[in-house]
Write an enzyme that holds these catalytic residues in place. Sequence first.
Site, short mmCIF file in Angstrom:
data_model
loop_
_atom_site.label_atom_id
_atom_site.label_comp_id
_atom_site.label_asym_id
_atom_site.label_seq_id
_atom_site.Cartn_x
_atom_site.Cartn_y
_atom_site.Cartn_z
N ILE A 155 0.87 -1.19 0.00
CA ILE A 155 0.00 0.00 0.00
C ILE A 155 0.90 1.23 0.00
O ILE A 155 1.66 1.44 0.95
CB ILE A 155 -0.89 0.06 1.26
CG1 ILE A 155 -1.65 -1.25 1.47
CG2 ILE A 155 -1.87 1.23 1.17
CD1 ILE A 155 -2.29 -1.36 2.84
N HIS A 156 0.83 2.02 -1.06
CA HIS A 156 1.65 3.23 -1.06
C HIS A 156 1.05 4.39 -1.85
O HIS A 156 1.48 5.52 -1.70
CB HIS A 156 3.05 2.93 -1.62
CG HIS A 156 3.09 2.87 -3.12
ND1 HIS A 156 2.74 1.74 -3.82
CD2 HIS A 156 3.41 3.81 -4.06
CE1 HIS A 156 2.86 1.98 -5.11
NE2 HIS A 156 3.24 3.22 -5.29
N ARG A 157 0.04 4.14 -2.67
CA ARG A 157 -0.52 5.20 -3.50
C ARG A 157 -1.16 6.29 -2.64
O ARG A 157 -1.86 6.01 -1.67
CB ARG A 157 -1.58 4.64 -4.45
CG ARG A 157 -1.00 3.79 -5.56
CD ARG A 157 -0.61 4.64 -6.75
NE ARG A 157 0.00 3.83 -7.80
CZ ARG A 157 0.37 4.28 -8.98
NH1 ARG A 157 0.19 5.55 -9.28
NH2 ARG A 157 0.92 3.49 -9.87
#
Length: 362
Positions: free
Chosen positions: A209-211
Site C-alpha cells: 500500500i503506497h498510493r
Amino acid sequence: MMKKILTIIGARPQFIKASVVSKAILDTEGLTEVIVHTGQHFDANMSAVFFDQLGIPKPDYQLSISGGSHGVMTGRMLIEIEKVLLTEQPDCVLVYGDTNSTLSGALAASKLHIPVVHVEAGLRSFNMQMPEEVNRILTDRVSTILFCPTQTAIKNLQVEGYPFVASNGQPQRIELVGDVMQDSAELFATRAVKPQGVTLQDGFIVSTIHRAENTDDTDRLISILSALNDVAQHTSVVLPLHPRTRNIIVDLKLDIANLTLIEPVGYLEMLWLLQHCGLVVTDSGGVQKEAYFMGKACVTMRDQTEWVELIEVGANVLVGADKEKIKDAIARNLGRTVKDEQSLYGGGVAANNIAKLLVAAL
C-alpha cells in the site's frame, strides 16, 4: 560518433527498469549513459539496495531531493536537473514511468530543446486526480520518442491525437517495444532471496500500500487495513510497509495486530515473496505486473488501473478501497494461478528493442 543518453531515475520501479535498460545501453555500440538519481526514494531499502542487488551503475549525479509537496519536489528537481543538462549536453534525456522525477526530467529537457525519450509511454488510468496520471500525460506530450509497452498504450496515444511535433521541433516517434519490467522479472527470478526474519508457509498473501489516493485518504486507508486485518485471522498477510505509511498508521492508531509487517524489501526479496505467495493484494502499478510475471492472481485496491489488459484477461481484479469487496476478491482468488498465454508484454526483450531504436534514432 558516440551518443550520450542522460537517464533520470529516482523511485523503486525506475531502478528495476534501469537494471535492464542501462545494461542494454552499455552493451550497444555507439551509446553511452549518464545516470542522474534525483533521490525521490532515499531510504536504503527503497534505493541503495536496488543498485547493489541489480548491478545498476553508480549514479553520476546524486541530487538527494526528497520530501515536500508535489510542487516543491518537482520544482527543486527541475532546477537541479537543468544544471546537470547544461553541464552534460546530452543527445537525449531518458525518463521512466510517471513519478515526479519523470516529469521534472522531461520538463527540464524540453525547455532546453533536448529530445525526451519516455519509457512506458501511453499508459492511462483516466483518473486526473492521480498525480501519476498528470505526470505521464505531460511527459508524453513533450517527448520525442514514446516507447510503449503494449498495444493498448499505443491506442491511448492515437485516441489523443498523437503523434505531435515534440518540444525540440522533431516529429514524435511512437514505438511498441514491450515492457522492461518483464525483462527484469525474467532476468532476476532465479536470484530471488527470502527476506530476513520472515517465517512463512507458502500460500500467504503479500500486500503493498503506497498510493497517495489510499494513504492520504483516511477512510480508504482504514477500510483497506481493516479488510486485510480480518483476512489475516485465517491467512497470513505480509505487508512490506513504506516508512511514510507506517507513520500514518501509527498516528491513526489503527488495529493491524493480525498483519505481518516487515520493512520495505529489495527487488530480489519481493520476487521471492511473489514466487511463494498465494495471492497479491496491492495498489502498485508495478507490482500488478510483477504478480502476473510470477503467475499469481492480483487484487488491486484502486478504482482504475493503467494495466487494463490484466483486467481483460482475468489476471487482475479492481476492488477500490471497499472492505467487503477486498475480502470477497481475496476469498475468490487466493491460490489461483495465471498464465501469460498471450505474451501481453513482449516476452522479455524490451530493453534490447529500446537500445537498438535509440541507436537508429539519435
